[in-house]
Design a protein around this motif. Structure first.
Motif, PDB file in Angstrom:
ATOM      1  N   GLY A 109     -20.203  41.804 -11.283  1.00 25.34           N
ATOM      2  CA  GLY A 109     -20.702  41.896  -9.885  1.00 25.34           C
ATOM      3  C   GLY A 109     -21.573  40.897  -9.307  1.00 25.34           C
ATOM      4  O   GLY A 109     -22.329  41.161  -8.570  1.00 25.34           O
ATOM      5  N   GLY A 110     -21.385  39.665 -10.057  1.00 28.35           N
ATOM      6  CA  GLY A 110     -21.986  38.345  -9.480  1.00 28.35           C
ATOM      7  C   GLY A 110     -21.340  37.883  -8.254  1.00 28.35           C
ATOM      8  O   GLY A 110     -20.635  38.866  -7.806  1.00 28.35           O
ATOM      9  N   VAL A 152     -18.215  39.863  -6.240  1.00 29.50           N
ATOM     10  CA  VAL A 152     -18.382  40.480  -5.183  1.00 29.50           C
ATOM     11  C   VAL A 152     -17.564  40.032  -3.863  1.00 29.50           C
ATOM     12  O   VAL A 152     -17.068  40.532  -2.999  1.00 29.50           O
ATOM     13  CB  VAL A 152     -19.991  40.442  -4.705  1.00 29.50           C
ATOM     14  N   GLU A 153     -17.539  38.661  -3.852  1.00 24.76           N
ATOM     15  CA  GLU A 153     -16.735  37.966  -2.771  1.00 24.76           C
ATOM     16  C   GLU A 153     -15.130  38.292  -3.025  1.00 24.76           C
ATOM     17  O   GLU A 153     -14.526  38.560  -2.092  1.00 24.76           O
ATOM     18  CB  GLU A 153     -16.824  36.285  -3.040  1.00 24.76           C
ATOM     19  N   LEU A 154     -14.637  38.153  -4.430  1.00 19.73           N
ATOM     20  CA  LEU A 154     -13.324  38.571  -4.398  1.00 19.73           C
ATOM     21  C   LEU A 154     -13.040  40.159  -4.114  1.00 19.73           C
ATOM     22  O   LEU A 154     -11.858  40.073  -3.607  1.00 19.73           O
ATOM     23  CB  LEU A 154     -12.930  38.506  -6.021  1.00 19.73           C
ATOM     24  N   ILE A 155     -13.818  41.057  -4.544  1.00 24.25           N
ATOM     25  CA  ILE A 155     -13.500  42.187  -4.276  1.00 24.25           C
ATOM     26  C   ILE A 155     -13.301  42.550  -2.877  1.00 24.25           C
ATOM     27  O   ILE A 155     -12.709  43.480  -2.228  1.00 24.25           O
ATOM     28  CB  ILE A 155     -14.044  43.442  -5.054  1.00 24.25           C
ATOM     29  N   ALA A 191     -14.374  38.337 -13.856  1.00 25.94           N
ATOM     30  CA  ALA A 191     -15.312  37.856 -13.246  1.00 25.94           C
ATOM     31  C   ALA A 191     -16.661  37.838 -13.797  1.00 25.94           C
ATOM     32  O   ALA A 191     -17.652  37.970 -13.101  1.00 25.94           O
ATOM     33  CB  ALA A 191     -15.247  38.028 -11.569  1.00 25.94           C
ATOM     34  N   ALA A 192     -16.856  38.355 -14.890  1.00 20.59           N
ATOM     35  CA  ALA A 192     -17.825  38.756 -15.555  1.00 20.59           C
ATOM     36  C   ALA A 192     -18.927  37.903 -16.260  1.00 20.59           C
ATOM     37  O   ALA A 192     -20.224  37.897 -16.519  1.00 20.59           O
ATOM     38  CB  ALA A 192     -17.636  40.063 -16.577  1.00 20.59           C
ATOM     39  N   GLY A 193     -18.289  36.540 -16.554  1.00 15.33           N
ATOM     40  CA  GLY A 193     -19.069  35.619 -17.293  1.00 15.33           C
ATOM     41  C   GLY A 193     -18.663  34.195 -17.329  1.00 15.33           C
ATOM     42  O   GLY A 193     -17.586  34.168 -17.104  1.00 15.33           O
ATOM     43  N   VAL A 194     -19.455  33.211 -17.389  1.00 14.71           N
ATOM     44  CA  VAL A 194     -19.033  31.733 -17.681  1.00 14.71           C
ATOM     45  C   VAL A 194     -19.542  31.494 -18.774  1.00 14.71           C
ATOM     46  O   VAL A 194     -20.943  31.545 -19.043  1.00 14.71           O
ATOM     47  CB  VAL A 194     -19.780  31.228 -16.367  1.00 14.71           C
ATOM     48  N   ARG A 195     -19.340  30.341 -19.662  1.00 17.54           N
ATOM     49  CA  ARG A 195     -19.743  29.531 -20.474  1.00 17.54           C
ATOM     50  C   ARG A 195     -19.333  28.240 -20.451  1.00 17.54           C
ATOM     51  O   ARG A 195     -18.194  27.975 -19.775  1.00 17.54           O
ATOM     52  CB  ARG A 195     -19.608  30.305 -22.101  1.00 17.54           C
ATOM     53  N   ALA A 196     -19.820  27.346 -21.085  1.00 17.28           N
ATOM     54  CA  ALA A 196     -19.560  25.835 -20.941  1.00 17.28           C
ATOM     55  C   ALA A 196     -18.280  25.730 -21.536  1.00 17.28           C
ATOM     56  O   ALA A 196     -17.661  26.396 -22.217  1.00 17.28           O
ATOM     57  CB  ALA A 196     -20.530  24.997 -21.808  1.00 17.28           C
ATOM     58  N   HIS A 197     -17.566  24.565 -20.966  1.00 21.04           N
ATOM     59  CA  HIS A 197     -16.189  24.250 -21.531  1.00 21.04           C
ATOM     60  C   HIS A 197     -16.231  23.741 -22.981  1.00 21.04           C
ATOM     61  O   HIS A 197     -17.536  23.599 -23.519  1.00 21.04           O
ATOM     62  CB  HIS A 197     -15.886  22.893 -20.757  1.00 21.04           C
ATOM     63  N   ALA A 198     -15.132  24.224 -23.664  1.00 16.84           N
ATOM     64  CA  ALA A 198     -15.020  24.166 -25.107  1.00 16.84           C
ATOM     65  C   ALA A 198     -15.424  22.583 -25.501  1.00 16.84           C
ATOM     66  O   ALA A 198     -15.970  22.135 -26.644  1.00 16.84           O
ATOM     67  CB  ALA A 198     -13.722  24.449 -25.441  1.00 16.84           C
TER      68      ALA A 198
END
Ligand SMILES: Cc1cc2nc3c(=O)[nH]c(=O)nc-3n(C[C@H](O)[C@H](O)[C@H](O)COP(=O)(O)OP(=O)(O)OC[C@H]3O[C@@H](n4cnc5c(N)ncnc54)[C@H](O)[C@@H]3O)c2cc1C
Length: 429
Positions: free
Chosen positions: A165-166, A170-173, A260-267
């Motif tokens: 729900g970030g 929210v924008e996507l749904i 769409a729940a999380g983001v982490r740095a690129h490998a």
């Protein structure tokens, strides 16, 4: 001749390249090379509108060579495979690129928090291709649901789940709701609005955690009023094929699960030497330099700056850091003191679909129609290139006056969930 290599033509890398170009104009002993795996820059804030067919996919990307115009930096479309900071070399698919200075701005990847099945059984929204695949996937399901009579099967096809729900979730749904309720209902005669279920799942007690707390209740109410089921305090524990399992034991069956729940740095950022934060971002000093490697700068979604370790992963942060990294390279060349990055919030703008948004900028707090106008104006202004601005403005105008385009433009085989269905065609008879 010294070579500055910039990795990533996203918000941070492109900004850094343009700034370097400006500062080193006329310096014939400096070479600037921008490397990116696509030959375009993508304006991510409009990606959810690709899913809802509001904007044509090509209109949110700008070829790097068009952005370059008469600037002299070199561009290489190639994929970075590894970086050897000790040898000062970037390994790309076509060979090795030595550098004197490096700006790393390769962005981020989706974080699945080691939740079983989440990566394998959900769709993603990070790239242009993801947006097009998701759009076509939704249309493909509607084409099937239009003539299927089995109630359980219809329910599965017409349940759409977004996890997270970030602002992206929210924008996507909200866009999916606009598309399904405004376009699909009416055009697909076998599908009725009451049959469609849109579910937004959020692990914490609120949606839009990064937005002004005063605007959150408005956004939550509006989502409810517009027919979206918002499940708060509902951590996902497992994602099986077409089923989301929640901590409270609930199971939601759906042919469309978007993560769409999380983001982490690129490998590649995680592989850089030195300390990293809990989401894998490389820790850099106030001047954005990597420890023991003052010639390497990390910016954007992959950087955790000592002066702002909790800065959000948003475009304005990447752009400001890109500018500072570029200027610091100039300062190093001229033996001048380096600049520090300080986080200054530029506010938050979140679209809630057609005619609605929440905006928190400085002391200004807006919601509803005027916030939506503000959202549109800011995003149009921020788009790179006059041609793209005109194209998007026309898409918005056309999307208001005419039905959206529902042609499926890719073969569903590009989507692994659609592919699985093709392997079991009885689902659709
Ligand atoms: C759907 C979505 C909506 C968003 N909405 C907003 C918003 O409304 N407002 C906002 O401020 N932020 C938004 N963001 C976040 C914003 O896009 C990021 O914070 C920003 O793009 C980070 O910039 P960056 O330069 O670090 O990385 P990016 O802009 O992601 O750029 C990384 C670049 O590296 C390239 N690349 C990746 N891997 C390789 C490789 N191996 N080799 C070569 N090149 C590679 C990519 O193609 C890309 O061009 C959104 C993000 C998404 C996904």
């Amino acid at each position: 001749m010294k070579r500055i290599v910039v990795l990533g033509a996203g918000f941070g890398g492109l900004q850094a390249t343009v700034e370097l170009e400006k500062k080193f104009r006329g310096s014939n002993d400096i070479e600037i090379l921008l490397v990116n795996d696509q030959n375009y820059f993508m304006f991510t804030p409009l990606l959810p509108q690709i899913v809802s067919s509001y904007i044509d996919p090509r209109h949110i990307v700008q070829p790097v060579r068009d952005i370059r115009g008469k600037r002299r930096f070199a561009f290489l479309r190639d994929t970075v495979e590894s970086i050897d900071v000790n040898a000062r070399r970037v390994n790309v698919t076509s060979g090795a690129l030595p550098y004197d200075y490096l700006i790393f701005s390769i962005g981020s990847q989706t974080e699945y928090f080691k939740i079983p099945g989440a990566r394998e059984n959900s769709l993603d929204l990070k790239s242009l291709e993801n947006g097009v695949v998701l759009r076509d996937h939704i249309l493909d399901l509607c084409e099937h649901a239009d003539h299927i009579s089995d109630p359980a099967e219809r329910k599965r096809l017409l349940t759409f789940v977004v996890v997270g729900g970030g602002y992206t979730g929210v924008e996507l749904i909200s866009e999916m709701r606009d598309f399904l309720f405004r376009y699909v209902v009416g055009r697909y005669r076998g599908i009725h609005r009451g049959e469609m279920r849109l579910v937004l799942i959020e692990a914490s007690a609120n949606v839009l955690g990064g937005v002004d707390p005063l605007l959150r209740p408005y956004a939550t109410n509006r989502l409810h009023q517009e027919g979206i089921e918002v499940r708060l305090n509902s951590p996902v524990t497992r994602v099986a094929e077409e089923v989301v399992e929640l901590k409270n034991g609930d199971h939601i069956e759906s042919a469309t699960i978007v993560w769409a729940a999380g983001v982490r740095a690129h490998a590649l950022a995680e592989a850089l030497p030195g300390p990293h934060d809990r989401i894998g971002r490389a820790s850099v000093n106030a001047s954005l330099q990597l420890a023991n490697h003052p010639e390497v700068f990390v910016v954007g979604d992959s950087a955790s700056a000592a002066t702002a370790p909790d800065a959000p992963r948003v475009a304005p942060v990447a752009m400001t850091q890109g500018t500072i990294a570029a200027r610091n390279i100039v300062h190093l060349e001229r033996n001048e003191p380096l600049e520090s990055y300080e986080y200054v919030s530029k506010g938050m703008l979140v679209s809630l679909g057609m005619n609605d948004a929440v905006v928190s900028v400085g002391g200004l707090r807006l919601h509803g129609y005027f916030a939506w106008l503000f959202w549109n104006a800011v995003h149009l202004y921020k788009l790179v290139g006059f041609k793209k601005q005109v194209q998007v403005a026309l898409d918005w105008a056309m999307g208001t006056l005419f039905p959206r385009d529902a042609s499926i433009i890719r073969q569903p085989r590009a989507c692994r969930i659609c592919e699985a269905k093709r392997a079991a065609p009885t689902v659709f008879v």
